[in-house]
Design an enzyme around this catalytic site. Sequence first.
Site, short mmCIF file in Angstrom:
data_model
loop_
_atom_site.label_atom_id
_atom_site.label_comp_id
_atom_site.label_asym_id
_atom_site.label_seq_id
_atom_site.Cartn_x
_atom_site.Cartn_y
_atom_site.Cartn_z
N CYS A 15 17.16 3.55 1.77
CA CYS A 15 18.04 4.58 1.21
C CYS A 15 17.49 5.99 1.34
O CYS A 15 17.59 6.79 0.43
CB CYS A 15 18.32 4.29 -0.25
SG CYS A 15 19.27 2.82 -0.49
N ASN A 34 7.36 -5.78 -1.71
CA ASN A 34 7.32 -4.34 -1.94
C ASN A 34 8.56 -3.86 -2.67
O ASN A 34 8.52 -2.92 -3.44
CB ASN A 34 7.18 -3.57 -0.61
CG ASN A 34 8.13 -4.05 0.45
OD1 ASN A 34 8.15 -5.24 0.79
ND2 ASN A 34 8.94 -3.16 0.97
N ALA A 54 -5.18 -0.15 3.25
CA ALA A 54 -6.04 0.51 2.26
C ALA A 54 -5.30 1.47 1.33
O ALA A 54 -5.70 1.67 0.19
CB ALA A 54 -7.17 1.25 2.98
N HIS A 55 -4.21 2.09 1.83
CA HIS A 55 -3.61 3.15 1.01
C HIS A 55 -2.83 2.61 -0.18
O HIS A 55 -2.34 3.38 -1.00
CB HIS A 55 -2.78 4.11 1.86
CG HIS A 55 -1.47 3.59 2.38
ND1 HIS A 55 -0.27 3.94 1.83
CD2 HIS A 55 -1.18 2.77 3.42
CE1 HIS A 55 0.71 3.37 2.52
NE2 HIS A 55 0.19 2.65 3.48
N GLN A 68 1.06 -5.47 -0.58
CA GLN A 68 1.31 -5.04 -1.97
C GLN A 68 0.38 -5.74 -2.96
O GLN A 68 0.11 -5.22 -4.04
CB GLN A 68 2.77 -5.30 -2.36
CG GLN A 68 3.76 -4.39 -1.65
CD GLN A 68 3.66 -2.93 -2.09
OE1 GLN A 68 3.25 -2.62 -3.20
NE2 GLN A 68 4.03 -2.03 -1.20
N1 PLP Z 1 3.87 -4.66 4.21
C1 PLP Z 1 4.24 -4.29 2.99
C2 PLP Z 1 4.61 -5.34 1.99
C3 PLP Z 1 4.27 -2.94 2.63
O1 PLP Z 1 4.65 -2.59 1.40
C4 PLP Z 1 3.89 -1.99 3.59
C5 PLP Z 1 3.96 -0.55 3.28
O2 PLP Z 1 4.72 -0.10 2.45
C6 PLP Z 1 3.50 -2.44 4.86
C7 PLP Z 1 3.49 -3.78 5.15
C8 PLP Z 1 3.07 -1.47 5.92
O3 PLP Z 1 1.79 -0.97 5.65
P1 PLP Z 1 1.33 0.42 6.32
O4 PLP Z 1 2.00 1.50 5.55
O5 PLP Z 1 -0.15 0.44 6.16
O6 PLP Z 1 1.75 0.37 7.74
#
Ligand code: PLP
Length: 392
Positions: free
Chosen positions: A331, A157, A206-207, A185
């Site tokens: 940050c 991410n 999903a988002h 991601q």
């Molecule tokens: N794992 C990664 C690599 C993510 O980027 C995110 C969210 O930014 C998550 C897990 C967590 O997902 P959620 O926002 O659905 O809890």
Amino acid sequence: MVPKREVYLDNSASTPVDPRVIEAMLPYFGEVFGNSTASHRQGHRGESAIEDARETIAGILNCAAREIVFTSCGTESDNLAVRGAAWNARRRGILTRLITTPVEHSAVINTMRQMRNLMDFEMEIVPVDKSGRVMTEAFRAACQRGGSIASVIYASNEVGVIQDLPLLSSIAHEYDIPFHTDAVQAGGQLSLDVNELGVDMLSLSAHKFYGPKGVGILYVKNGIQLEPSQSGGSHEDGRRAGTHNTAFIVGMAKALELAYQENEARLSHFAAMRDRLIQGILESVPGAEISGHPTQRLPSHASFVIPDVDANALLMHLDMGGVCASSGSSCKTGDPEPSEILLGLGFTPSEAKCGLRLSVGLHTTADDIDYALDVLAASVAKLRRLQGAPVS
Ligand code: PLP
């Protein structure tokens, strides 16, 4: 002051829900509202919508429908994979070592830390190289020492780097270690074929692919034993208790289906926008350095270290100019802590406070990128002047 334009370059944080997804979800807020476990006709309608969604998703992951577990988000999927496998190993009295990397999302690494601190699990963090790729021989050595789970993020991410999952999962399997990947991601962009990837568990949310927030998936390969981290009823074959969120599950399946039906066009758009952004930043922001791998990275993701610029101040200036961006995870407010991920890649503590992530999406245009480049170059120059740092 109202900015001239609003440019959203934070699609790695979240994406807007596709109108076709909203349309697919709508009946399940009203007409079809029954609890999917109920034995009457309203319940059956909900159940059949959920099972259709499960089939659709299983088709994309190339797995059996019952290997799909619905959860409330990517974080919960990661928690269930890590805790579920580790607790199961402890219950069976086998080795309780957890193996991971320094480029994981906090949903994985903080879950492991909690298990280490509260429950005496051992934890090993395998190093990555300067581009963020896991060091294969170090990973092999960690697996040789044994473990109850290895978890390696598919695509970061924060720095966008993509890991070689087929290789890493095959190494874990040589030592009988279940292999989980956080594919949150990667979802909607990279192949999710679990057989090609060789993974035992895979998390999605999903988002990140134009579906609703608050719903996720954990793929669990047949035969992998998990203790539920959320206990209660027998939903999801006893792996995750709680009433199904029918509308969101239907929406998630629709969003994933659209993402892979339109995959080629989406990826070429993302890559074109990302490359315009990367080239523009390297040309217009003195000292900017790409973080993560230059080519093995998500098509939608551009990330940089911009020396001598406080990440929080930069994000504030970008926002004032109408550009929505992110610095990574740490940050948000106050004094930025150095990013653990950038430290893991070998950046110095002061460089690791200067991360910038820009992630493009379906709605990003070339004009958006050009506008964001102007705002960014002006913001960096202004902040460096204010901080007394060299401007070029
Ligand atoms: N794992 C990664 C690599 C993510 O980027 C995110 C969210 O930014 C998550 C897990 C967590 O997902 P959620 O926002 O659905 O809890």
